[in-house]
Design a protein around this motif. Structure first.
Motif, short mmCIF file in Angstrom:
data_model
loop_
_atom_site.label_atom_id
_atom_site.label_comp_id
_atom_site.label_asym_id
_atom_site.label_seq_id
_atom_site.Cartn_x
_atom_site.Cartn_y
_atom_site.Cartn_z
N PRO A 185 48.61 6.48 -34.68
CA PRO A 185 48.21 7.00 -35.99
C PRO A 185 48.31 8.51 -36.04
CG PRO A 185 46.29 6.27 -34.76
CD PRO A 185 47.48 5.90 -33.95
N ASP A 186 48.56 9.04 -37.25
CA ASP A 186 48.69 10.48 -37.43
C ASP A 186 47.38 11.22 -37.16
OD1 ASP A 186 51.34 10.24 -38.10
OD2 ASP A 186 50.95 10.15 -40.25
N GLY A 187 46.26 10.58 -37.42
CA GLY A 187 44.98 11.27 -37.32
C GLY A 187 44.24 11.07 -36.01
N GLU A 188 44.93 10.73 -34.93
CA GLU A 188 44.21 10.52 -33.68
C GLU A 188 44.01 11.84 -32.94
OE1 GLU A 188 46.05 7.76 -30.99
OE2 GLU A 188 47.24 9.30 -30.06
N ARG A 189 42.84 11.96 -32.29
CA ARG A 189 42.54 13.18 -31.54
C ARG A 189 41.49 12.88 -30.50
NH1 ARG A 189 37.90 15.88 -34.35
NH2 ARG A 189 37.44 14.57 -36.14
N ALA A 190 41.32 13.81 -29.59
CA ALA A 190 40.30 13.69 -28.55
C ALA A 190 39.17 14.65 -28.88
CB ALA A 190 40.89 14.05 -27.19
N ILE A 191 37.96 14.14 -28.80
CA ILE A 191 36.77 14.97 -28.97
C ILE A 191 36.21 15.21 -27.57
CG2 ILE A 191 34.46 15.12 -29.95
CD1 ILE A 191 35.40 13.13 -32.10
N VAL A 192 36.19 16.45 -27.14
CA VAL A 192 35.70 16.79 -25.80
C VAL A 192 34.19 16.94 -25.86
CG1 VAL A 192 35.82 18.44 -23.91
CG2 VAL A 192 37.87 17.93 -25.24
N GLU A 193 33.50 16.16 -25.03
CA GLU A 193 32.04 16.21 -24.95
C GLU A 193 31.65 17.14 -23.81
OE1 GLU A 193 29.71 14.57 -26.78
OE2 GLU A 193 31.25 13.69 -28.05
N PRO A 194 30.64 17.99 -24.01
CA PRO A 194 30.20 18.86 -22.92
C PRO A 194 29.57 18.04 -21.80
CG PRO A 194 28.70 19.02 -24.78
CD PRO A 194 29.86 18.17 -25.22
N MET A 195 29.78 18.48 -20.58
CA MET A 195 29.18 17.81 -19.43
C MET A 195 27.67 18.01 -19.48
SD MET A 195 31.68 16.50 -17.70
CE MET A 195 31.07 16.23 -16.07
N SER A 196 26.92 16.95 -19.18
CA SER A 196 25.47 17.10 -19.18
C SER A 196 25.03 17.79 -17.89
CB SER A 196 24.78 15.75 -19.31
OG SER A 196 24.96 14.99 -18.15
N ARG A 197 23.97 18.52 -18.00
CA ARG A 197 23.41 19.24 -16.85
C ARG A 197 21.94 18.88 -16.75
NH1 ARG A 197 26.10 25.07 -18.24
NH2 ARG A 197 28.23 24.40 -17.91
N PHE A 198 21.34 19.25 -15.65
CA PHE A 198 19.92 18.98 -15.42
C PHE A 198 19.08 19.63 -16.52
CE2 PHE A 198 15.80 19.93 -13.43
CZ PHE A 198 15.41 18.63 -13.14
N LEU A 199 19.52 20.78 -17.01
CA LEU A 199 18.75 21.49 -18.03
C LEU A 199 18.75 20.77 -19.37
CD1 LEU A 199 19.93 25.14 -17.26
CD2 LEU A 199 17.79 24.06 -16.58
N TYR A 200 19.72 19.87 -19.60
CA TYR A 200 19.80 19.16 -20.86
C TYR A 200 19.00 17.87 -20.88
CZ TYR A 200 23.70 22.32 -21.75
OH TYR A 200 24.48 23.42 -21.92
N VAL A 201 18.39 17.51 -19.75
CA VAL A 201 17.58 16.29 -19.67
C VAL A 201 16.26 16.57 -20.39
CG1 VAL A 201 16.44 14.69 -18.11
CG2 VAL A 201 18.66 15.64 -17.50
N PRO A 202 15.79 15.65 -21.23
CA PRO A 202 14.52 15.86 -21.92
C PRO A 202 13.37 16.10 -20.96
CG PRO A 202 15.67 13.97 -22.82
CD PRO A 202 16.44 14.40 -21.60
N ARG A 203 12.47 17.00 -21.34
CA ARG A 203 11.37 17.41 -20.46
C ARG A 203 10.53 16.22 -20.02
NH1 ARG A 203 7.79 22.09 -22.62
NH2 ARG A 203 9.82 23.08 -22.40
N GLY A 204 10.23 15.30 -20.92
CA GLY A 204 9.43 14.13 -20.55
C GLY A 204 10.08 13.28 -19.48
#
Length: 77
Positions: A39-58
């Motif tokens: 398809p003409d509209g296909e693309r890749a969305i790059v997701e940022p790598m998760s890090r320890f700092l992005y884990v919810p505090r709880g």
């Protein structure tokens, strides 16, 4: 990590953690939704790598408490 996005039909895949999984997802979508055509509209969305700092505090606190309980249980025996 990437997501496959097809703007032609408006679908987005789950996160693909390897390049091989991303290519397989793209190929599967092309075959099912577009009869094997690219398809003409296909693309890749790059997701940022998760890090320890992005884990919810709880979740961090619960994990640390579980670790302390397990270590404490080992000393009680």
């Amino acid at each position: 990590m990437k997501r496959y996005r097809c703007d032609d039909c408006g679908s987005t895949s789950h996160v693909c953690v390897t390049e091989g999984l991303y290519e397989a997802e793209a190929r599967r979508h092309r075959n099912i939704a577009h009869a094997g055509l690219i398809p003409d509209g296909e693309r890749a969305i790059v997701e940022p790598m998760s890090r320890f700092l992005y884990v919810p505090r709880g979740q961090v606190i619960a994990t640390m408490l579980l670790g302390l309980v397990m270590v404490g249980a080992a000393f009680v025996r």
